[in-house]
Design an enzyme around this catalytic site. Structure first.
Site, PDB file in Angstrom:
ATOM      1  N   SER A 223     -47.106  -8.772   6.368  1.00 38.55           N
ATOM      2  CA  SER A 223     -45.818  -9.429   6.587  1.00 38.55           C
ATOM      3  C   SER A 223     -45.877 -10.827   6.018  1.00 38.55           C
ATOM      4  CB  SER A 223     -45.481  -9.522   8.080  1.00 38.55           C
ATOM      5  OG  SER A 223     -46.483 -10.267   8.739  1.00 38.55           O
TER       6      SER A 223
ATOM      7  N   TYR B 255     -41.985  -8.010   4.585  1.00 40.78           N
ATOM      8  CA  TYR B 255     -40.942  -8.230   5.585  1.00 40.78           C
ATOM      9  C   TYR B 255     -41.229  -9.525   6.329  1.00 40.78           C
ATOM     10  CZ  TYR B 255     -44.431  -6.175   8.700  1.00 40.78           C
ATOM     11  OH  TYR B 255     -45.585  -5.907   9.380  1.00 40.78           O
TER      12      TYR B 255
END
Length: 128
Positions: free
Chosen positions: A25, A58
């Protein structure tokens, strides 16, 4: 018809952490997330200004007010501490929203990853 449009951009953020063994991430200071209209788990594209790398991951929340930009998991291999990156997200926008004045959220930050300004468009590029 829908168009794939730039929705959010954090421009010239400095990478503060690279955590190879953290779950993948990109942790982003919560102040920057909110200013750019990004939410947790939203897909983001990251473009490394220093080395030209471009990749997707993300967003997750980083500590508010910290200036954190932490590339985690395999993304940690795509940058070094201090590299400048552009973080962007895109959205499908229908013609009616565009005609009603829909605009992206562009956030410009300083050397400490603090907000120094906002815009809702990229200026016309001129040959001078």
């Amino acid at each position: 018809m829908q168009r794939h449009m730039l929705k959010s951009k954090i421009h010239r953020a400095a990478v503060t952490h690279c955590e190879l063994h953290y779950e993948g991430s990109c942790a982003i200071d919560e102040d920057l997330l909110e200013a750019a209209g990004l939410i947790e788990n939203e897909r983001i594209d990251i473009w490394n200004i220093n080395n030209g790398e471009r990749f997707s991951t993300y967003a997750i929340k980083g500590e508010r007010g910290s200036g954190m930009i932490s590339l985690n998991g395999s993304a940690a291999r795509r940058a070094q501490l201090g590299d400048l990156v552009i973080i962007a997200a895109f959205a499908m926008v229908d013609e009616a929203e565009l005609q009603a004045g829909w605009k992206p959220k562009l956030v410009f930050i300083d050397e400490g990853n603090k907000i120094k300004g906002h815009r809702d468009h990229v200026p016309t590029q001129n040959w001078t």
